[in-house]
Design an enzyme around this catalytic site. Structure first.
Site, PDB file in Angstrom:
ATOM      1  N   ASP A  64      90.869  38.055  45.204  1.00  0.00           N
ATOM      2  CA  ASP A  64      90.559  37.629  46.562  1.00  0.00           C
ATOM      3  C   ASP A  64      91.440  38.380  47.559  1.00  0.00           C
ATOM      4  OD1 ASP A  64      89.382  36.244  48.588  1.00  0.00           O
ATOM      5  OD2 ASP A  64      90.311  34.308  48.134  1.00  0.00           O
TER       6      ASP A  64
ATOM      7  N   ASN B 189      90.245  41.120  49.692  1.00  0.00           N
ATOM      8  CA  ASN B 189      89.841  42.490  50.065  1.00  0.00           C
ATOM      9  C   ASN B 189      89.569  42.604  51.562  1.00  0.00           C
ATOM     10  OD1 ASN B 189      89.871  42.996  47.341  1.00  0.00           O
ATOM     11  ND2 ASN B 189      87.630  43.060  47.100  1.00  0.00           N
TER      12      ASN B 189
ATOM     13  N   ASN C 214      78.272  34.462  46.240  1.00  0.00           N
ATOM     14  CA  ASN C 214      78.439  35.680  47.050  1.00  0.00           C
ATOM     15  C   ASN C 214      77.136  36.207  47.652  1.00  0.00           C
ATOM     16  OD1 ASN C 214      81.184  37.054  45.064  1.00  0.00           O
ATOM     17  ND2 ASN C 214      81.257  35.899  46.978  1.00  0.00           N
ATOM     18  N   TRP C 215      75.983  35.695  47.163  1.00  0.00           N
ATOM     19  CA  TRP C 215      74.697  36.092  47.766  1.00  0.00           C
ATOM     20  C   TRP C 215      74.626  35.662  49.223  1.00  0.00           C
ATOM     21  CZ3 TRP C 215      72.116  39.431  44.960  1.00  0.00           C
ATOM     22  CH2 TRP C 215      72.148  39.366  43.568  1.00  0.00           C
TER      23      TRP C 215
ATOM     24  N   ARG D  78      76.726  36.205  51.466  1.00  0.00           N
ATOM     25  CA  ARG D  78      77.331  37.186  52.374  1.00  0.00           C
ATOM     26  C   ARG D  78      76.231  38.042  53.008  1.00  0.00           C
ATOM     27  NH1 ARG D  78      83.298  38.797  50.357  1.00  0.00           N
ATOM     28  NH2 ARG D  78      83.848  36.699  49.734  1.00  0.00           N
TER      29      ARG D  78
ATOM     30  N   SER E  78      87.184  27.898  42.906  1.00  0.00           N
ATOM     31  CA  SER E  78      85.914  28.468  43.369  1.00  0.00           C
ATOM     32  C   SER E  78      84.882  28.656  42.254  1.00  0.00           C
ATOM     33  CB  SER E  78      86.149  29.806  44.076  1.00  0.00           C
ATOM     34  OG  SER E  78      86.912  29.594  45.237  1.00  0.00           O
TER      35      SER E  78
HETATM   36  C1  FPP Z   1      87.150  38.858  47.499  1.00  0.00           C
HETATM   37  O1  FPP Z   1      87.582  39.443  48.692  1.00  0.00           O
HETATM   38  C2  FPP Z   1      86.548  39.795  46.610  1.00  0.00           C
HETATM   39  C3  FPP Z   1      85.213  39.824  46.259  1.00  0.00           C
HETATM   40  C4  FPP Z   1      84.220  38.894  46.794  1.00  0.00           C
HETATM   41  C5  FPP Z   1      84.667  40.767  45.333  1.00  0.00           C
HETATM   42  C6  FPP Z   1      85.592  41.394  44.339  1.00  0.00           C
HETATM   43  C7  FPP Z   1      85.041  42.741  44.101  1.00  0.00           C
HETATM   44  C8  FPP Z   1      85.729  43.863  43.866  1.00  0.00           C
HETATM   45  C9  FPP Z   1      87.190  43.901  43.667  1.00  0.00           C
HETATM   46  C10 FPP Z   1      85.015  45.156  43.790  1.00  0.00           C
HETATM   47  C11 FPP Z   1      83.948  45.273  42.737  1.00  0.00           C
HETATM   48  C12 FPP Z   1      84.417  44.964  41.387  1.00  0.00           C
HETATM   49  C13 FPP Z   1      84.244  45.734  40.291  1.00  0.00           C
HETATM   50  C14 FPP Z   1      84.577  45.201  38.942  1.00  0.00           C
HETATM   51  C15 FPP Z   1      83.747  47.100  40.361  1.00  0.00           C
HETATM   52  P1  FPP Z   1      87.034  38.873  50.058  1.00  0.00           P
HETATM   53  O2  FPP Z   1      86.024  39.823  50.557  1.00  0.00           O
HETATM   54  O3  FPP Z   1      86.556  37.482  49.883  1.00  0.00           O
HETATM   55  O4  FPP Z   1      88.346  38.920  50.882  1.00  0.00           O
HETATM   56  P2  FPP Z   1      88.690  38.017  52.162  1.00  0.00           P
HETATM   57  O5  FPP Z   1      88.770  36.604  51.664  1.00  0.00           O
HETATM   58  O6  FPP Z   1      90.019  38.551  52.576  1.00  0.00           O
HETATM   59  O7  FPP Z   1      87.627  38.253  53.175  1.00  0.00           O
END
Ligand code: FPP
Length: 248
Positions: free
Chosen positions: A28, A30, A76-77, A79, A204
């Site tokens: 979590d 990114n 996640n769909w 989003r 989650s």
């Molecule tokens: C959460 O960050 C992360 C995700 C929903 C997806 C995780 C995916 C990856 C690391 C990339 C793809 C994976 C592979 C195995 C190739 P967020 O976007 O919810 O972060 P935030 O809470 O800060 O907005």
């Protein structure tokens, strides 16, 4: 072995602690990582894939038998379509660029979750990647794709109910071990350690059944900043915890 994984292994004190056999990670943060840098969310996910690479290499170097990563949840769909499609694109890229290394390093790639809802070309890529590592017998890398723990448990309930209705299963014989055997994780070691990055303190809908006795570790590090050393530190914290499984 890269410098990264060598230093991850070196960070474990000699003889220090017990190694978790199976580690799961809710990756979590990114989006927040990107926002801090005034970059689009996509840049955060792309950096997140680099962290996936580092951490899965480090897990192998540490001797962890199975690493399960929550890459795409059944929620996640919700989003925006563009972000869902970015994530699918990164998955394609990850498979394309990393599968040869996994084949070479004797990694068994596995998927949990209903990835049959993904675009057809991606399903084919995933199936090919799974087939290419199916005969490996080394560390297991499990990617959770369109995964939700409650849906997984409901599927088991449905499956057992059908057998009971057929008369092939006596409902009185349903126990925890039977449910374990029906879950998609049935051939993985028991989950020892669940990590969530970015300071959120929730599961989650990830591996709810499997986490019954897992140690939970919530760290503030945003996923793109999590690396081999961070994993080694998590493993060392795990080694210091006392697990009693309800006993004394
Ligand atoms: C959460 O960050 C992360 C995700 C929903 C997806 C995780 C995916 C990856 C690391 C990339 C793809 C994976 C592979 C195995 C190739 P967020 O976007 O919810 O972060 P935030 O809470 O800060 O907005």
């Amino acid at each position: 072995v890269s410098g990264q994984t060598a230093s991850a292994a070196a960070a474990i004190p000699a003889g220090g602690g017990i190694l978790p056999r199976h580690v799961a990670i809710i990756m979590d943060g990114n989006g927040r990582w990107a926002k801090k840098r005034h970059l689009p969310r996509f840049a955060g996910h792309r950096a997140g894939v680099e962290a996936v690479r580092k951490v899965s290499r480090a897990a192998r170097a540490l001797g962890i038998e199975a690493l399960t990563l929550y890459a795409f949840s059944s929620e996640n769909w919700r989003r925006p379509e563009s972000e869902v499609s970015d994530l699918m694109g990164l998955l394609r890229l990850f498979i394309r660029t990393d599968i040869d290394e996994m084949v070479r390093d004797n990694v068994r790639l596995r998927v949990i979750g209903d990835y049959r809802r993904f675009p057809a070309d991606l399903i084919t890529m995933i199936d090919n990647a799974l087939a290419r590592t199916a005969n490996n017998d080394g560390p297991i890398l499990v990617i959770a794709l369109n995964y939700g723990a409650q849906a997984e448990i409901a599927a088991v309930a449905r499956q057992l109910a059908v057998q009971a209705k057929d008369g092939t299963l006596d409902p009185a014989t349903i126990d925890e071990a039977m449910i374990d055997r029906e879950l998609q994780t049935n051939d993985l070691p028991p989950l020892d350690l669940m990590i969530r990055t970015s300071g959120e303190v929730r599961l989650s809908n990830f591996l709810l059944w499997q986490a019954a006795y897992a140690e939970l570790l919530f760290v503030d590090t945003l996923w793109p900043d999590f690396d081999g050393e961070a994993l080694a530190e998590a493993v060392s914290i795990f080694g210091q915890r006392q697990r009693r499984y309800g006993g004394l």
